[in-house]
Write a protein that holds these residues in place. Structure first.
Motif, short mmCIF file in Angstrom:
data_model
loop_
_atom_site.label_atom_id
_atom_site.label_comp_id
_atom_site.label_asym_id
_atom_site.label_seq_id
_atom_site.Cartn_x
_atom_site.Cartn_y
_atom_site.Cartn_z
N ARG A 125 -55.48 7.63 -125.76
CA ARG A 125 -54.51 7.99 -126.79
C ARG A 125 -53.14 7.37 -126.50
NH1 ARG A 125 -52.70 14.08 -128.70
NH2 ARG A 125 -51.35 13.38 -130.37
N LEU A 126 -52.72 7.42 -125.25
CA LEU A 126 -51.44 6.81 -124.87
C LEU A 126 -51.48 5.30 -125.10
CD1 LEU A 126 -50.67 8.81 -121.60
CD2 LEU A 126 -49.63 9.10 -123.86
N THR A 127 -52.60 4.70 -124.77
CA THR A 127 -52.74 3.25 -124.98
C THR A 127 -52.66 2.92 -126.46
OG1 THR A 127 -54.12 3.06 -123.01
CG2 THR A 127 -54.22 1.24 -124.58
N ARG A 128 -53.35 3.70 -127.28
CA ARG A 128 -53.34 3.46 -128.73
C ARG A 128 -51.92 3.54 -129.28
NH1 ARG A 128 -56.20 7.60 -130.32
NH2 ARG A 128 -58.08 6.69 -129.43
N VAL A 129 -51.18 4.56 -128.88
CA VAL A 129 -49.80 4.71 -129.34
C VAL A 129 -48.96 3.52 -128.85
CG1 VAL A 129 -47.70 6.11 -129.09
CG2 VAL A 129 -49.89 7.22 -129.56
N ALA A 130 -49.11 3.17 -127.58
CA ALA A 130 -48.33 2.06 -127.03
C ALA A 130 -48.65 0.74 -127.71
CB ALA A 130 -48.58 1.94 -125.52
N VAL A 131 -49.92 0.52 -128.05
CA VAL A 131 -50.29 -0.72 -128.76
C VAL A 131 -49.64 -0.75 -130.14
CG1 VAL A 131 -52.22 -1.96 -129.84
CG2 VAL A 131 -52.40 -1.18 -127.47
N HIS A 132 -49.68 0.38 -130.86
CA HIS A 132 -49.03 0.43 -132.18
C HIS A 132 -47.53 0.17 -132.07
CE1 HIS A 132 -52.76 2.61 -133.47
NE2 HIS A 132 -52.60 1.75 -134.46
N VAL A 133 -46.89 0.79 -131.08
CA VAL A 133 -45.46 0.58 -130.88
C VAL A 133 -45.18 -0.88 -130.52
CG1 VAL A 133 -43.48 1.18 -129.42
CG2 VAL A 133 -44.97 2.98 -130.31
N SER A 134 -46.03 -1.47 -129.69
CA SER A 134 -45.82 -2.87 -129.31
C SER A 134 -45.97 -3.81 -130.51
CB SER A 134 -46.76 -3.29 -128.18
OG SER A 134 -48.08 -3.46 -128.62
N VAL A 135 -46.89 -3.50 -131.40
CA VAL A 135 -47.03 -4.33 -132.61
C VAL A 135 -45.77 -4.23 -133.46
CG1 VAL A 135 -48.30 -4.58 -134.79
CG2 VAL A 135 -49.55 -4.30 -132.64
N LEU A 136 -45.27 -3.03 -133.65
CA LEU A 136 -44.04 -2.86 -134.43
C LEU A 136 -42.86 -3.55 -133.75
CD1 LEU A 136 -44.40 0.89 -135.51
CD2 LEU A 136 -44.66 -1.16 -136.95
N ALA A 137 -42.75 -3.40 -132.44
CA ALA A 137 -41.66 -4.06 -131.71
C ALA A 137 -41.81 -5.58 -131.76
CB ALA A 137 -41.61 -3.58 -130.27
N GLY A 138 -43.06 -6.06 -131.72
CA GLY A 138 -43.31 -7.49 -131.84
C GLY A 138 -42.88 -8.03 -133.19
N VAL A 139 -43.17 -7.26 -134.24
CA VAL A 139 -42.71 -7.65 -135.58
C VAL A 139 -41.18 -7.65 -135.63
CG1 VAL A 139 -42.65 -6.93 -138.01
CG2 VAL A 139 -44.82 -6.94 -136.78
N GLY A 140 -40.57 -6.63 -135.04
CA GLY A 140 -39.11 -6.58 -134.97
C GLY A 140 -38.54 -7.77 -134.23
N THR A 141 -39.19 -8.16 -133.14
CA THR A 141 -38.76 -9.33 -132.38
C THR A 141 -38.85 -10.60 -133.22
OG1 THR A 141 -39.46 -8.29 -130.32
CG2 THR A 141 -39.16 -10.66 -130.27
N LEU A 142 -39.96 -10.76 -133.93
CA LEU A 142 -40.13 -11.94 -134.80
C LEU A 142 -39.09 -11.97 -135.91
CD1 LEU A 142 -44.01 -12.11 -135.10
CD2 LEU A 142 -42.51 -13.74 -133.92
N VAL A 143 -38.87 -10.83 -136.55
CA VAL A 143 -37.90 -10.76 -137.64
C VAL A 143 -36.51 -11.11 -137.11
CG1 VAL A 143 -36.71 -9.19 -139.23
CG2 VAL A 143 -39.20 -9.18 -139.09
N SER A 144 -36.16 -10.51 -135.98
CA SER A 144 -34.84 -10.77 -135.39
C SER A 144 -34.69 -12.24 -135.00
CB SER A 144 -34.63 -9.88 -134.17
OG SER A 144 -33.39 -10.14 -133.57
N THR A 145 -35.74 -12.80 -134.42
CA THR A 145 -35.68 -14.18 -133.96
C THR A 145 -35.59 -15.17 -135.11
OG1 THR A 145 -36.94 -13.61 -131.99
CG2 THR A 145 -36.87 -15.94 -132.59
N PHE A 146 -36.42 -14.99 -136.13
CA PHE A 146 -36.49 -15.99 -137.20
C PHE A 146 -35.46 -15.80 -138.31
CE2 PHE A 146 -40.81 -16.52 -135.41
CZ PHE A 146 -40.69 -17.85 -135.07
#
Length: 184
Positions: A125-146
């Motif tokens: 469960r913790l892994t699932r939550v962390a993966v979802h958060v990492s995907v959202l943070a990854g999208v945030g990183t891409l948006v911020s970068t580009f």
């Protein structure tokens, strides 16, 4: 400070020396935990067969793949983060070093939070939550970068969250993969 006084190579030499020292201490002080009766001495062909068997197991492959993807985004961050912050946003190398230290600290804090939360929540469960958060943070990183949205602060906040998730993903996926193989 090391960067400005000794140059960028000194940072890597220092990290390498510290890593070697830690490996030496671990080799001397950490005992083998696998009982002697469970230890196996096998050759190369046997190892290849074991790897094939492990990779064919969904219980091993899925957590190993998730952990591998997390390691991949860590390497992408390690490779691209400094140039994005220093060259694109114009942050001084010394200030960038402080920012990257905070980002690295986020992983350590998240690892400790993970150990605490494992008292009440299953690692899956913790892994699932962390993966979802990492995907959202990854999208945030891409948006911020580009797009430049949020400037350097937007990028750093996204990276802090993204890299922090490693503290939860890596330990839990390694434990899941190892336990599925009957090693743990």
């Amino acid at each position: 400070e090391v960067l400005t006084v000794f140059g960028w190579r000194a940072v890597f030499l220092g990290m390498g020396a510290l890593g070697l020292a830690i490996c030496g201490v671990a080799a001397m002080l950490l005992p083998e935990t696998l009982p002697r009766e469970k230890r196996v001495r096998a050759g190369f062909i046997s190892a290849v067969g074991t790897y094939r068997q492990l990779l064919g197991s969904v219980r091993f492959f899925v957590p190993a793949a998730i952990g591998g993807c997390a390691a991949g985004f860590q390497f992408a961050y390690n490779t691209g983060g400094p140039s994005a912050v220093i060259e694109h946003y114009g942050v001084s190398p010394a200030s960038a070093g402080v920012l990257f230290s905070v980002i690295a600290l986020s992983t350590a804090v998240e690892s400790q939070a993970n150990a605490f939360l494992l008292r009440w929540f299953a690692p899956e469960r913790l892994t699932r939550v962390a993966v979802h958060v990492s995907v959202l943070a990854g999208v945030g990183t891409l948006v911020s970068t580009f797009t430049g949205y949020g400037g350097v602060a937007g990028l750093i906040v996204s990276l802090v969250v993204l890299i922090a998730t490693l503290g939860m993903i890596m330990g839990n996926t390694m434990a899941a993969a190892i336990s599925s193989a009957g090693i743990y």
